[in-house]
Scaffold this active site. Structure first.
Site, PDB file in Angstrom:
ATOM      1  CB  ALA A  83     -30.731 -24.308  45.115  1.00  0.00           C
ATOM      2  CG  MET A  84     -29.723 -30.997  44.722  1.00  0.00           C
ATOM      3  SD  MET A  84     -28.545 -31.090  43.351  1.00  0.00           S
ATOM      4  CE  MET A  84     -29.302 -32.339  42.337  1.00  0.00           C
ATOM      5  CD  GLU A  85     -30.219 -30.174  39.529  1.00  0.00           C
ATOM      6  OE1 GLU A  85     -29.756 -29.357  40.353  1.00  0.00           O
ATOM      7  OE2 GLU A  85     -29.510 -30.736  38.675  1.00  0.00           O
ATOM      8  CG  HIS A 112     -30.315 -22.760  37.775  1.00  0.00           C
ATOM      9  ND1 HIS A 112     -29.454 -22.482  36.745  1.00  0.00           N
ATOM     10  CD2 HIS A 112     -29.913 -23.943  38.298  1.00  0.00           C
ATOM     11  CE1 HIS A 112     -28.563 -23.468  36.647  1.00  0.00           C
ATOM     12  NE2 HIS A 112     -28.824 -24.362  37.583  1.00  0.00           N
ATOM     13  CD  GLU A 113     -31.232 -25.240  41.578  1.00  0.00           C
ATOM     14  OE1 GLU A 113     -31.174 -26.395  41.118  1.00  0.00           O
ATOM     15  OE2 GLU A 113     -30.241 -24.489  41.633  1.00  0.00           O
TER      16      GLU A 113
HETATM   17  N1  B3K Z   1     -26.983 -29.184  40.394  1.00  0.00           N
HETATM   18  C1  B3K Z   1     -26.671 -28.473  41.615  1.00  0.00           C
HETATM   19  C2  B3K Z   1     -25.223 -28.444  41.930  1.00  0.00           C
HETATM   20  C3  B3K Z   1     -24.696 -29.668  42.574  1.00  0.00           C
HETATM   21  C4  B3K Z   1     -23.270 -29.477  43.016  1.00  0.00           C
HETATM   22  C5  B3K Z   1     -22.658 -30.721  43.511  1.00  0.00           C
HETATM   23  N2  B3K Z   1     -21.342 -30.512  44.075  1.00  0.00           N
HETATM   24  C6  B3K Z   1     -27.219 -27.096  41.610  1.00  0.00           C
HETATM   25  C7  B3K Z   1     -27.490 -26.510  40.273  1.00  0.00           C
HETATM   26  O1  B3K Z   1     -26.618 -26.281  39.484  1.00  0.00           O
HETATM   27  O2  B3K Z   1     -28.623 -26.266  39.997  1.00  0.00           O
HETATM   28 ZN    ZN Z   2     -27.944 -26.173  37.811  1.00  0.00          ZN
END
Ligand code: B3K
Ligand code: ZN
Length: 869
Positions: free
Chosen positions: A263-265, A298-299
């Site tokens: 996932a991505m925040e 987490h996100e």
């Molecule tokens: N910050 C993103 C991960 C991005 C990965 C880029 N290759 C998810 C996380 O750790 O919450």
């Molecule tokens: Zn993260």
């Protein structure tokens, strides 16, 4: 492929005051118009007037500076970006680029998943959307206008709050979003498509009402409730534990099927792999439910640890990731069983991170260099990074840690900072010296602790002598001693804690290469419960006898260490069997071990999940990491022997466990999940018996047929897929027919077949590669079939003929052109090639060489293969 060094960091010569974007989504391309206000950075000194904007795979349509179109001789463009001479201290650039989301298989930048548009910008994806200073220390407010067809894009989302929307000609419409919080480009997001949402609300502690929405494709709309519940729990928890409140008026989650990671925040608009959103009892296992809860949290937690305070440069990645993993681990521990959570987290660390730390990719939590930053989203940065935060929590206590967090936000809200800044906040808030502690950020490798005990009955003195060392890692031949919190307890002969402090557990601080700790007034030789709750990410050289381990397993008040004792005992027993097999003999199962396991089962442990954990044997992958020369076949045989013997000799106990924990009603409480896990572990043991009694087989088949929840169905199916039962094919076919339209369930179907220990698994995997549900373009599918076989099926991947190796190399070469980021992840099983016998080493090295000689090899794959060779 150039190497980037941390020591080369310079403050940016220009900063961005604001950026405003227009996206015109068209059928076969998208036009992006970016208007950016630049200003000379007053902190940069006389850096000159050259401005460089990152940009890759872009078609530049035109560029204007302060409203005048720039002639082609006014700027230079190459495959990495655009440079020009700044016309003054403050100016505006308007840049039009054309991109092709349909053709984007990298899943980085703007791309389409099942027809819907979405973005992934971390770490360096924004440069695939427009020309920009694409680095995390450039923070700016974003305004985003999206224009698209009402028919295929009824929903159009970006970060922040929606400030305008309206109709356009030709069946098109627009939406404008504004995010007032200055943010780096890696947190930008856009989503557009035919999506539905569920909505809920959250009232913050200061009384603000936040709208919460989860967007999914229509077919998934019934599967979002657990993610929503998890989000609300996370929001409450962050207020209660850290006093942190959400800051925008709306928080959105979008689920897509094609996603490179979990996932991505992105600020206010998290984009998720659908695996971490969608769940119904019929389709998702208990682990899936826990995974969703943990990743949603987490996100969400990143909103403060990552977004409000972000990273100065990508070497500081663990600043946000280690801290946020620690926060999500603690959240999950509070929501579920704390010791079980800890056992899981430590297992992940010891299987993945220790392996990484002992191989060619070993790097510090804060790396000093990289070729491709995407290769550094590692277990070291995430999981060891979380352990480093946890050690500070242990050293400073919960209250001291909170003081440090408060100071960190007071000092750095709205800034892009370093790991050193974080440690300084912790140290200053507590007036505590963390100088030596910072070696955890700079030194790679897993420290080893050697323990020796001495008891003097006359003086009533017990002493613990501790030695620490750390093996050499790439670029770091010598290490200095770490500052290590070692939590211990001393048990008397009845198994009760001896009060050695005002608490039962004492945290020793080991700082030298060797130190002795003496305890006075100890009348009888105690049994030490060492490294309670796994208080530091180290290997401890085994120093306790089987009797002592069995004693700890039965009595330790630290529930984590009780389980740990069971694992150590199991490990010893498996390695004893392995030695017997290697010597050409017959292994025998130690009676003492049998008694200890049996006592554990009848011990009345009421945390069922914890008992389940203690009964599980360490995986072959983990055990392989403990060996000097890995012998996959005998390891597999030895572990199977122990499992089969235990099951056969404790058949009544396992049967009773199964029956006692088989609940008629399905619930999703931690207790109910614990019972299900214990029941299914019992079933797995029972089916491991040589030619299991028909009654047991029938029970397993009946569970598959009648269970209404995916945890029970999949547990039975996995056992069946591993077996030689006649009905195997039929049942796998039946499962496929039932669930063929559910991609996440199909992932399970692939994993189950790819991890089967049967001889012909590789052939089956190859057949599945051309099955209609499989696609090399979908990362979940690649991970479920290729990843599962190569990384989770140790004995079959390492088959002595080397066919598994050739198979993996072919897939990596194929991924090089489709999705190199995923391709690079797949190299991992090869990186430990030096730990196998000569013949296997030779075959693996040949494959690595074949990969490195591939034409147009991406930096992602190149870096890992090159470092391995
Ligand atoms: N910050 C993103 C991960 C991005 C990965 C880029 N290759 C998810 C996380 O750790 O919450
Ligand atoms: Zn993260």
């Amino acid at each position: 492929h150039p190497t980037i060094y941390r020591k080369d960091y310079r403050v940016p010569p220009f900063i961005v005051e604001s950026i405003s974007l227009i996206f015109q989504l068209q059928d076969d391309h998208t036009d992006v118009f970016a208007t950016t206000r630049f200003r000379k950075n007053p902190d940069a000194g006389e850096e000159g007037d050259q401005l460089f904007l990152n940009g890759e795979d872009l078609e530049l349509l035109w560029i204007r500076c302060n409203s005048d179109e720039l002639a082609a001789n006014m700027y230079q463009v190459n495959e990495k970006g655009l440079s020009l001479t700044a016309p003054g201290d403050s100016f505006t650039l308007e840049i039009a680029t054309r991109i092709r989301p349909d053709a984007n298989t990298l899943l980085e930048g703007l791309y389409r998943s099942n027809g819907n548009y979405c973005t992934q910008c971390e770490a360096e994806g924004f440069r695939k959307i427009t020309y920009y200073i694409d680095r995390p220390d450039i923070l700016a407010p974003f305004t985003t206008r999206i224009e698209g067809n009402k028919s295929n894009c009824p929903v159009m989302l970006s970060n922040g709050n929606k400030v305008d929307e309206g109709e356009l000609e030709d069946g098109r419409h627009y939406a404008v979003w504004h995010d007032p919080f200055p943010k780096p480009s890696y947190l930008f997001a856009l989503v557009a498509g035919d999506l539905r949402y569920i909505e809920d609300f959250f009232t913050t502690k200061s009384g603000r009402n936040i709208c919460l929405r989860i967007y999914v494709e229509e077919r998934n709309i019934t599967k979002c409730d657990h993610a929503m519940l998890s989000l609300k729990k996370a929001m409450r928890w962050d207020e209660e534990v850290y006093g942190l409140e959400y800051d925008l008026d709306i928080f959105m989650i979008v689920a897509v099927d094609d996603f490179n990671m979990g996932a991505m925040e992105n600020k206010g608009l998290n984009v998720f792999n659908s695996k971490y959103v969608l769940a119904l009892p019929e389709t998702a296992t208990d682990n899936d439910y826990l995974g969703i809860e943990g990743v949603v949290a987490h996100e969400y937690f990143h909103n403060w640890t990552g977004n409000r305070v972000t990273c100065r440069d990508w070497f500081q990645l663990s600043l946000k990731e280690g801290l946020t993993v620690f926060r999500d681990q603690e959240f999950s521990a509070d929501m579920n069983s704390r010791p079980v959570q800890r056992i899981d987290d430590v297992r992940i660390l010891r299987t993945g991170q220790f392996r990484e730390d002992s191989g060619p990719m070993a790097h510090p939590v804060r790396p000093d260099s990289y070729v491709e930053i995407n290769n550094f989203y590692t277990s070291t940065v995430y999981n060891k990074g979380a352990e480093v935060i946890r050690m500070m929590h242990t050293l400073l206590g919960a209250e001291g840690f909170r003081k440090g967090m408060d100071l960190y936000f007071a000092r750095h809200d709205g800034q892009a900072v370093t790991c050193d800044d974080f440690v300084a906040s912790m140290a200053d808030a507590n007036d505590y010296d963390l100088d030596q502690f910072t070696r955890w950020y700079s030194q790679s490798g897993t420290p080893v602790i050697e323990v020796s005990e001495h008891f003097d009955s006359e003086k009533e003195e017990y002493s613990l002598n501790l030695k620490q060392s750390c093996p050499p890692t790439p670029g770091q031949p010598e290490k200095k001693p770490f500052h290590l919190p070692v939590a211990i307890g001393l048990l008397d002969q009845d198994g009760k804690d001896i009060r050695i402090t005002d608490d039962d557990t004492l945290v020793l601080e080991l700082k030298e290469a060797e130190e002795t700790f003496v305890f006075y007034g100890i009348e009888q030789k105690p049994v030490v419960s060492f490294l309670r709750n796994f208080s530091a990410p180290v290997r401890v050289k085994p120093f306790q006898s089987q009797e002592e381990l069995a004693f700890l397993m039965a009595h330790d008040s630290d529930l984590y260490n009780r389980c740990e004792a069971a694992f150590q005992l199991a490990e010893q027993v498996i390695f004893a069997a392995l030695e017997a097999l290697q010597a050409g003999g017959q292994p025998v199962l130690d009676d003492q071990y049998l008694t200890a396991v049996s006592a554990n089962i009848s011990g009345g442990q009421n945390d069922k999940a914890l008992l389940g954990q203690a009964l599980q044997l360490p995986s072959e992958t983990y055990l392989a990491g403990q060996m000097t020369v890995i012998d996959p076949d005998n390891l597999h045989a030895a572990r199977n022997f122990v499992k089969r013997e235990l099951a056969g000799r404790l058949i009544d106990k396992f049967t009773a466990l199964y029956l006692e924990n088989d609940e008629a009603e399905y619930q999703l409480t931690p207790e109910a999940m614990g019972k299900r896990s214990l029941k299914n572990i019992a079933l797995d043991y029972l089916m491991a018996i040589d030619a299991p009694p028909q009654e047991i087989i029938d029970r397993c088949l009946a569970q598959y047929e009648t269970a209404k929840n995916m945890t029970d169905v999949v547990s039975a199916l996995q056992i069946i897929a591993n077996s030689e039962l006649d009905v195997r094919e039929e049942i796998l076919g039946d499962f496929y027919e039932l669930w063929r339209n559910d991609p996440l369930v199909m992932d399970k179907w692939l994993i189950i077949q790819a991890t089967s220990k049967r001889q012909d698994t590789l052939d089956e995997v190859k057949r599945l590669m051309s099955h209609p549900v499989f696609s090399m373009k979908n990362p979940n599918k690649v991970r479920s079939l290729v990843g599962a076989f190569c990384a989770m099926n140790h004995v079959r991947f390492h088959d002595h003929k080397g066919l598994g190796y050739a198979f993996l190399a072919d897939r990596i070469i194929e991924l090089n052109t489709i999705n190199p980021q995923i391709g690079a992840r797949m190299v991992s099983p090869f990186t430990t090639w030096k730990k196998y016998d000569g013949e296997r080493q030779h075959m693996m090295r040949d494959q690595l060489e074949r990969i490195v000689n591939t034409e147009n090899l991406s930096g992602d794959i190149f870096e890992i293969v090159k470092k391995s060779l």
